[in-house]
Design an enzyme around this catalytic site. Sequence first.
Site, PDB file in Angstrom:
ATOM      1  N   LYS A   1       0.849  -1.154  -0.047  1.00  0.00           N
ATOM      2  CA  LYS A   1      -0.061   0.015  -0.112  1.00  0.00           C
ATOM      3  C   LYS A   1       0.940   1.165  -0.153  1.00  0.00           C
ATOM      4  CE  LYS A   1      -4.207   1.293  -0.430  1.00  0.00           C
ATOM      5  NZ  LYS A   1      -4.934   1.091  -1.334  1.00  0.00           N
TER       6      LYS A   1
ATOM      7  N   SER B   1      -8.665  -0.187  -5.328  1.00  0.00           N
ATOM      8  CA  SER B   1      -8.826   0.153  -3.882  1.00  0.00           C
ATOM      9  C   SER B   1     -10.158   0.679  -3.311  1.00  0.00           C
ATOM     10  CB  SER B   1      -7.992   1.531  -3.551  1.00  0.00           C
ATOM     11  OG  SER B   1      -7.690   1.363  -2.101  1.00  0.00           O
TER      12      SER B   1
END
Length: 611
Positions: free
Chosen positions: A200, A404
């Site tokens: 991430k 996402s």
Amino acid sequence: MSQRGPIVRLFSAIWTGGDGIRKILHLLVLLFIFGILLAALSDSTPILPNEAALRIQPVGSLVEELEGDAYDRAMEELTENPRFQTLVQDVVDALKYAKDDPRVSAVHLELSGLGATGLSKLRQVADAMESFKESGKPLIATADFYSQQAYYLAAHADQVYMHPEGLLFVQGFGSYRQYFADAIDKLKLDWNIFRVGTHKSFVEPYTRMDMSPEDRESTGRLIDELWEIYRNDVSAARDLVDGTVQNYADNFVALTQEVGGDPAAVSVSQGLVDDLLTHAEVRELMIAEVGEDKDGSYRGFGMYEYLPQARLLDVDKVKEQNVAVVIASGDIMFGVQPPGTIGAESTSELLRRALNNDSVKAVVIRIDSPGGSAFASDVIANEIEALQVAGKPVVASMSSVAASGGYWIAAGADKIFASPSTITGSIGIFGMFPTYQRTAEYLGVSTDGVGTTQWSGQFRPDREMSEAAKELFQVVIEDGYADFIKRVADYRGMDVEAVDAIAQGKVWTGKSALENGLVDELGNLDAAVRAAAELANMEEGSYGRFRIESSLSPTEQFIVDLLSATGPVLPSMRRNSALETVAGEVEELLKPLTRFNDPKGVYAHCLCTIE
């Protein structure tokens, strides 16, 4: 009652006469205004010539949804800085209608003004170009300069021309960003980071001075796949020898020297461009194809002249049974947001309109988003579930990016379609809470006070976060990640462990996402609409299709129609100054602080910009 005197009668006559003249002048002014309106309205629906060329001239980026509502855009047309955007669906529709329209005998695709555009949108237009070519009508692409994106479209034309002083520049794909850890330290800021996901990378610019090995691996794999798709598509469209595009990019300087230092000539020698033509020569070429107009140019009309009339004749647009298309484009944010941004309330309202419309039997949600607020993503996902409970299947169609939070929205759909070049995945959660108490102390400012619990005044940016506050933030982030991967596992029929293995913030192309079980099929928006109709048991030809969009008030709509009556204005292609470019980069940097508005400060967002 006494009679009026002569002076009174005189002034009364003057007043009556003056009032009559005023009314006459008022009437003349109104007639003049309505005359202008009628003339403008008549000009807005011109009679299109037969056997003419359709001129498609995209300006700026190709987008799924124009930023700002129609009223804002109409107002901006009156300024010097209108937004440079072209709806990808406008270009696709124009090509679709032109294919079978006897008035259109050729298409001229002028690509000098095309800006940065995702590969998936380019492929959508390229598919429409290939379909148009089945008509046997010539499709001619021209440009003064070809960007990498513009050339992708040009390669799918029958003929490709460039100005003799032009340049076709192919640089490949890359992902570069700035890192600020040292600057943050020098400013004595505490940039508290909370995340789940080894890959991430959204938070890394605030904690590092370089790309992490995990991000380098994930992003490197992504851009290699996109570059392979680009090379293969262009080579197939132009019937080039394998390796031609790679060689052109890798050895551009040497190739230019071989042809005497002329960059434009290289594109012809390598087979990427058919010939180099000046504007006058392009005009003569088009006149030979479609004939000469009275102004000395070729006989033709623009896309925005053509589309309104073509769409009026589209009998399949709306029927008793329909598939509704809802666009979810941009960052995902809480509350009501304008088009070009996904708002929890505004996008949910569009989905509720589909729910409450009895003619809508199925819904396609077209997603073009890197994510944003986790809370807002979940609110929108709940509205998708409400449609499904009501018996209306929902199909997710991924555009250039559905990562996402964009994937959070898509995960619950009955079926998920992606383009091979869609950027998706990035299943991970993060939160950031910067504090500046050390900066304040350096400047001679302190913060002090009292509270009733350990949480009183804790989440102030001028106070250091306590260990308890940091633990609470991390717990919330980890819970959000657990919810995310469980949601994906439940809807995709996978084990949580299997989802976690392909999650951790890793990004995938649509092709890889299909292999990993994150999407069901590779296909464009049309394929998604057909799948939605099949899920609703509607036979081909029995249903219509329309978009559900945010609407204007009657007053706003009148103003928009009035300003649009004289025809669309093609904005001048003014390039941003260096200062404006820097300002834009600073605005992008500050988005997490100034724009994102998740109530809990928890975000599912992908920093997956590919250049």
